[in-house]
Design a protein around this motif. Sequence first.
Motif, PDB file in Angstrom:
ATOM      1  N   GLN A 191       0.817  -1.221   0.000  1.00 30.10           N
ATOM      2  CA  GLN A 191       0.000   0.000   0.000  1.00 30.10           C
ATOM      3  C   GLN A 191       0.848   1.268   0.000  1.00 30.10           C
ATOM      4  OE1 GLN A 191      -3.189  -0.111  -0.493  1.00 30.10           O
ATOM      5  NE2 GLN A 191      -3.480   2.074  -0.413  1.00 30.10           N
ATOM      6  N   GLY A 192       1.920   1.303   0.775  1.00 28.04           N
ATOM      7  CA  GLY A 192       2.780   2.484   0.830  1.00 28.04           C
ATOM      8  C   GLY A 192       3.468   2.752  -0.502  1.00 28.04           C
ATOM      9  N   LYS A 193       3.890   1.684  -1.152  1.00 30.37           N
ATOM     10  CA  LYS A 193       4.560   1.834  -2.447  1.00 30.37           C
ATOM     11  C   LYS A 193       3.579   2.316  -3.511  1.00 30.37           C
ATOM     12  CE  LYS A 193       7.776  -0.457  -5.521  1.00 30.37           C
ATOM     13  NZ  LYS A 193       8.529  -1.659  -5.799  1.00 30.37           N
ATOM     14  N   ILE A 194       2.355   1.848  -3.476  1.00 37.75           N
ATOM     15  CA  ILE A 194       1.333   2.290  -4.426  1.00 37.75           C
ATOM     16  C   ILE A 194       1.036   3.777  -4.223  1.00 37.75           C
ATOM     17  CG2 ILE A 194      -1.104   2.062  -5.078  1.00 37.75           C
ATOM     18  CD1 ILE A 194      -0.827  -0.935  -4.435  1.00 37.75           C
ATOM     19  N   GLY A 195       0.904   4.191  -2.983  1.00 37.74           N
ATOM     20  CA  GLY A 195       0.641   5.599  -2.683  1.00 37.74           C
ATOM     21  C   GLY A 195       1.779   6.491  -3.154  1.00 37.74           C
ATOM     22  N   ARG A 196       3.000   6.051  -2.926  1.00 33.36           N
ATOM     23  CA  ARG A 196       4.171   6.810  -3.353  1.00 33.36           C
ATOM     24  C   ARG A 196       4.220   6.888  -4.882  1.00 33.36           C
ATOM     25  NH1 ARG A 196       7.204   4.462  -0.067  1.00 33.36           N
ATOM     26  NH2 ARG A 196       7.959   2.801  -1.394  1.00 33.36           N
ATOM     27  N   TYR A 197       3.881   5.791  -5.554  1.00 32.43           N
ATOM     28  CA  TYR A 197       3.838   5.731  -7.017  1.00 32.43           C
ATOM     29  C   TYR A 197       2.842   6.749  -7.571  1.00 32.43           C
ATOM     30  CZ  TYR A 197       2.819   3.615 -11.601  1.00 32.43           C
ATOM     31  OH  TYR A 197       2.614   3.387 -12.938  1.00 32.43           O
ATOM     32  N   HIS A 198       1.626   6.756  -7.033  1.00 29.05           N
ATOM     33  CA  HIS A 198       0.593   7.690  -7.492  1.00 29.05           C
ATOM     34  C   HIS A 198       0.961   9.136  -7.181  1.00 29.05           C
ATOM     35  CE1 HIS A 198      -2.288   4.145  -7.505  1.00 29.05           C
ATOM     36  NE2 HIS A 198      -2.154   4.543  -8.752  1.00 29.05           N
ATOM     37  N   ARG A 199       1.514   9.379  -6.025  1.00 29.22           N
ATOM     38  CA  ARG A 199       1.913  10.737  -5.644  1.00 29.22           C
ATOM     39  C   ARG A 199       3.024  11.244  -6.552  1.00 29.22           C
ATOM     40  NH1 ARG A 199       1.703   9.626  -0.769  1.00 29.22           N
ATOM     41  NH2 ARG A 199       3.830   8.908  -0.490  1.00 29.22           N
ATOM     42  N   SER A 200       3.989  10.391  -6.846  1.00 32.72           N
ATOM     43  CA  SER A 200       5.090  10.779  -7.739  1.00 32.72           C
ATOM     44  C   SER A 200       4.572  11.079  -9.130  1.00 32.72           C
ATOM     45  CB  SER A 200       6.127   9.660  -7.817  1.00 32.72           C
ATOM     46  OG  SER A 200       6.708   9.432  -6.574  1.00 32.72           O
ATOM     47  N   MET A 201       3.667  10.234  -9.640  1.00 31.51           N
ATOM     48  CA  MET A 201       3.106  10.444 -10.974  1.00 31.51           C
ATOM     49  C   MET A 201       2.333  11.759 -11.012  1.00 31.51           C
ATOM     50  SD  MET A 201       0.307   8.325 -13.247  1.00 31.51           S
ATOM     51  CE  MET A 201       0.980   6.760 -12.868  1.00 31.51           C
ATOM     52  N   LYS A 202       1.523  11.996 -10.020  1.00 28.68           N
ATOM     53  CA  LYS A 202       0.715  13.218  -9.987  1.00 28.68           C
ATOM     54  C   LYS A 202       1.601  14.456  -9.979  1.00 28.68           C
ATOM     55  CE  LYS A 202      -1.344  14.812  -6.290  1.00 28.68           C
ATOM     56  NZ  LYS A 202      -2.182  14.976  -5.117  1.00 28.68           N
ATOM     57  N   ASN A 203       2.664  14.430  -9.210  1.00 26.68           N
ATOM     58  CA  ASN A 203       3.560  15.584  -9.140  1.00 26.68           C
ATOM     59  C   ASN A 203       4.235  15.860 -10.477  1.00 26.68           C
ATOM     60  OD1 ASN A 203       2.957  16.048  -6.479  1.00 26.68           O
ATOM     61  ND2 ASN A 203       4.676  14.874  -5.707  1.00 26.68           N
ATOM     62  N   VAL A 204       4.619  14.835 -11.197  1.00 29.64           N
ATOM     63  CA  VAL A 204       5.267  15.011 -12.495  1.00 29.64           C
ATOM     64  C   VAL A 204       4.259  15.475 -13.538  1.00 29.64           C
ATOM     65  CG1 VAL A 204       6.436  13.794 -14.372  1.00 29.64           C
ATOM     66  CG2 VAL A 204       7.124  13.398 -12.013  1.00 29.64           C
ATOM     67  N   VAL A 205       3.097  14.869 -13.569  1.00 29.73           N
ATOM     68  CA  VAL A 205       2.085  15.185 -14.578  1.00 29.73           C
ATOM     69  C   VAL A 205       1.550  16.603 -14.397  1.00 29.73           C
ATOM     70  CG1 VAL A 205      -0.234  14.568 -15.365  1.00 29.73           C
ATOM     71  CG2 VAL A 205       1.463  12.787 -15.003  1.00 29.73           C
ATOM     72  N   LYS A 206       1.472  17.079 -13.179  1.00 30.71           N
ATOM     73  CA  LYS A 206       0.926  18.421 -12.928  1.00 30.71           C
ATOM     74  C   LYS A 206       1.867  19.550 -13.340  1.00 30.71           C
ATOM     75  CE  LYS A 206      -1.119  19.197  -9.056  1.00 30.71           C
ATOM     76  NZ  LYS A 206      -1.467  19.253  -7.635  1.00 30.71           N
ATOM     77  N   LEU A 207       3.110  19.229 -13.722  1.00 34.22           N
ATOM     78  CA  LEU A 207       4.064  20.258 -14.123  1.00 34.22           C
ATOM     79  C   LEU A 207       3.743  20.847 -15.490  1.00 34.22           C
ATOM     80  CD1 LEU A 207       7.418  18.620 -12.993  1.00 34.22           C
ATOM     81  CD2 LEU A 207       6.178  20.487 -11.876  1.00 34.22           C
ATOM     82  N   GLU A 208       2.980  20.155 -16.290  1.00 32.50           N
ATOM     83  CA  GLU A 208       2.678  20.591 -17.657  1.00 32.50           C
ATOM     84  C   GLU A 208       1.181  20.842 -17.813  1.00 32.50           C
ATOM     85  OE1 GLU A 208       4.912  21.030 -20.130  1.00 32.50           O
ATOM     86  OE2 GLU A 208       6.545  20.489 -18.783  1.00 32.50           O
TER      87      GLU A 208
END
Length: 46
Positions: free
Chosen positions: A3-20
Amino acid sequence: MKQGKIGRYHRSMKNVVKLEHYYFPWELEKAIAAWVDDYNYESAGQ
């Protein structure tokens, strides 16, 4: 995945995608696919 790894994965993706700003859905899909490929490549090396 744990669960922690999934949350970190989604959070990382969201942070990168929101830059553009994406004006077409295919631009966002392409950016997510590129990020997933990079994430999987980097994760495999650890």
